[in-house]
Enzyme design. Structure first.
Site, short mmCIF file in Angstrom:
data_model
loop_
_atom_site.label_atom_id
_atom_site.label_comp_id
_atom_site.label_asym_id
_atom_site.label_seq_id
_atom_site.Cartn_x
_atom_site.Cartn_y
_atom_site.Cartn_z
N LYS A 157 0.85 -1.20 0.00
CA LYS A 157 0.00 0.00 0.00
C LYS A 157 0.88 1.25 0.00
CE LYS A 157 -3.96 1.84 2.70
NZ LYS A 157 -4.81 1.58 3.88
N SER A 193 -9.74 1.41 2.89
CA SER A 193 -8.89 2.25 2.08
C SER A 193 -7.81 1.50 1.30
CB SER A 193 -8.22 3.30 2.96
OG SER A 193 -7.32 2.68 3.87
N SER A 196 -9.89 -1.09 6.97
CA SER A 196 -9.28 -0.83 5.66
C SER A 196 -8.56 -2.00 5.01
CB SER A 196 -8.31 0.36 5.75
OG SER A 196 -9.04 1.55 5.80
#
Lengths: 469, 94
Positions: A78, A153, A177
């Site tokens: 990420k 997310s 997330s």
């Protein structure tokens, strides 16, 4: 050429050691499928230019007879987890062009475990969102239906796995997330116990809740990816040791279901049906199912949406156009700050910083922030008590399947309600795993198991049984 | 929450926002605060700082063995939008 679609990390590692294919061939297979399909999905913000060089290094080690847990396995990271010498933006314009000057502890451990760092994946700006729509670099699409969101997310990491680009990826989970996008993209997603994985080098959202964790195709793979990054770290004083939470209770296959909570308003019929099927499956696997009462758990989301923006407003004060990242010029230093932050932060980030500023301001501090902290403590105690009698808590991961792109972006509260089932684990610091539990049409659904503090082992046992591993 | 208050809060947070955004945020905050406000009415225990949790506490380490002075300076400074020599540069403050 390795067939990515039919590999797990475990089987790929075996094949690499047996020289059925090389790390270079495995990395090339990932690069090829990304090149072909990521223009539609947009999971990656950047595929690093040294992937094949990393793979060649791995091949040399394999030839020398080295055997590391992730040797030669390409993983996606990420965009808020720092890799030395690489760009990291946390999905924000305010960090455009920023180059990390060090490795996060998680990435350092991955490199030590032999993994190939493939690239950085798209995310909601500063991890604020449940759809990856708030990224400053475009929307990621759900690989199962390109008109829908991948969740967020960590949507890019989930989509990269769901689309078959990689065998494993990493995200961060502050309120769901990792688990929510895992459910939307049909993968396994794990949020470890708070403190299990070092946050050093993770761009912070809410430091008392943030935790790095893996996405994988199988629970066994998730366990490998988790083992590679966990451990106490002198650079993050909130990390825990294996002794922090002694394993007092023997695993006895008892699952608690907070019925009132699971039947909350707004839970889709398809989710409810799928959930009941999962309950039946656990029963058939010999699990005892108990209804439990957790009277305060439904307030987790309210407490979360006070604590998280409060901490975010404080954490994001560091972005000032002086030390790194974007700089917008004003007439003096103060105007530089206002312009840089006004133009560098996106809409959702501005919204949460200002909301956080409000709940921390004099006159409202105790009413909101103080109440939220008390509620956090109450919920934590309530769950701690519950885990004396049960091993696991079962809920759906999300109240709905993946929603349409644009459907919730203009209604912040509707977006926040996406996190209803995932937030309690962050509030209480508990380990929690989302498992793929079937489909609503083409859209994947997920169920979520939560365990007591430090009991990831229970999640792995039950998860493997549920997925038939 | 009225628009003026949103503008004041944005100033506290050092974020430039325009009138239109302040207006829409004021409505959104009403909805969000109405939702999160549910916990204000819940009877909860007073905040117990560390009375039962043995795991809560400051973790300190000895302030010893610093790295050699200056070895990371150049790498870190390269990321600053404006720098001069071994310093980050800002505009005149006074």
């Amino acid at each position: 050429m390795p067939d990515l679609a039919n590999l797990s990390i475990k089987s790929a590692r075996d094949a690499l050691q047996k020289k059925e294919f090389s790390a270079r061939e495995l990395a090339q297979a990932s690069l090829d499928v990304i090149k072909e399909k990521d223009k539609d999905v947009h999971a990656f913000l950047e595929v690093f230019d040294d992937v094949l060089a990393q793979a060649d290094e791995a091949d040399k080690k394999i030839t020398k007879g080295e055997n590391l847990p992730l040797l030669g396995i390409p993983v996606a990271i990420k965009d808020n987890i720092l890799v030395d010498g690489k760009s990291a933006t946390a999905g924000s314009k305010i960090l455009e062009g920023f180059i990390s000057s060090y490795d996060s502890t998680a990435v350092k451990k991955l490199k030590d475990a032999g993994a190939i760092i493939l690239g950085r994946t798209n995310m909601d700006e500063f991890a604020m969102g449940s759809s990856t729509e708030s990224s400053a670099y475009g929307v990621t699409k759900n690989p199962h239906d390109l008109s829908r969101v991948p969740g967020g997310s960590s949507g890019g990491s989930a989509a990269a796995l769901g689309a078959g680009f990689v065998l494993g990826s990493y995200g961060s989970d502050t309120g769901g997330s990792i688990r929510q996008p895992a459910a939307f993209c049909g993968t396994v997603g794990l949020k470890p116990t708070y403190g299990r994985v070092s946050r050093f080098g993770l761009i912070a959202l809410a430091s008392s809740l943030d935790q790095i964790g893996p996405f994988a195709r199988t629970v066994s793979d998730a366990e490998i990816l988790y083992d590679a990054i966990r451990g106490q770290d002198i650079l993050d004083s909130t990390t825990i040791s294996d002794e922090t939470y002694p394993k007092e209770k023997k695993f006895s296959k008892i699952i608690g279901i907070p019925r009132t909570f699971v039947e909350s308003e707004g839970v889709d019929e398809s989710v409810k049906k799928n959930f009941e099927k999962a309950v039946e499956k656990f029963k058939s696997l010999g699990y005892e199912i108990k209804d439990i009462e957790l009277p305060h758990i439904q307030h987790s989301l309210a407490a979360y949406y006070i604590i998280m923006p409060a901490e975010a407003s404080s954490n994001l004060a560091r972005f000032d156009g002086v030390k790194y990242g974007l700089h917008k010029d004003g007439s003096d230093v103060i105007e530089d700050y206002f312009k840089t932050r006004g133009q560098g932060f996106g809409k959702e980030t501005r919204r949460r910083i200002i909301l956080g500023t409000y709940v921390l301001s004099s006159g409202y501090y105790d009413e909101y922030y103080g109440s939220a902290l008390r509620m956090k403590e109450l919920i934590t105690d309530e769950l701690k008590e519950a885990f004396k009698k049960i091993d696991l808590i079962l809920t759906p991961t999300t109240p709905t399947p993946a929603f349409k792109i644009g459907e919730k972006i203009s209604n912040p509260l509707a977006m926040y309600l996406e996190d209803i089932f995932t937030v309690p684990a962050n509030i209480a610091g508990l380990p929690c795993i989302s498992l793929s539990s079937g489909f609503d049409g083409v859209l994947p659904l997920g169920i979520e198991l939560t365990a007591g503090l430090g009991r990831e082992d229970n999640l792995f046992i039950a998860g493997k049984e549920f997925l038939g591993e | 929450m009225d628009k003026e208050k949103v503008i004041d809060l944005a100033k506290l947070a050092r974020i430039d926002i325009d009138d239109k955004e302040a207006e829409s945020l004021s409505h959104e905050f009403d909805v969000i605060l109405n939702y999160v406000g549910e916990i204000k009415n819940t009877k909860v225990l007073p905040l117990i700082s560390d009375s039962q949790g043995k795991t809560l506490g400051n973790i300190m380490r000895e302030d010893v063995k610093p790295h050699e002075s200056g070895i990371y300076t150049k790498k870190v400074l390269e990321q600053a939008p404006m720098n001069e020599g071994y310093y980050i540069k800002v505009k005149k403050i006074l």
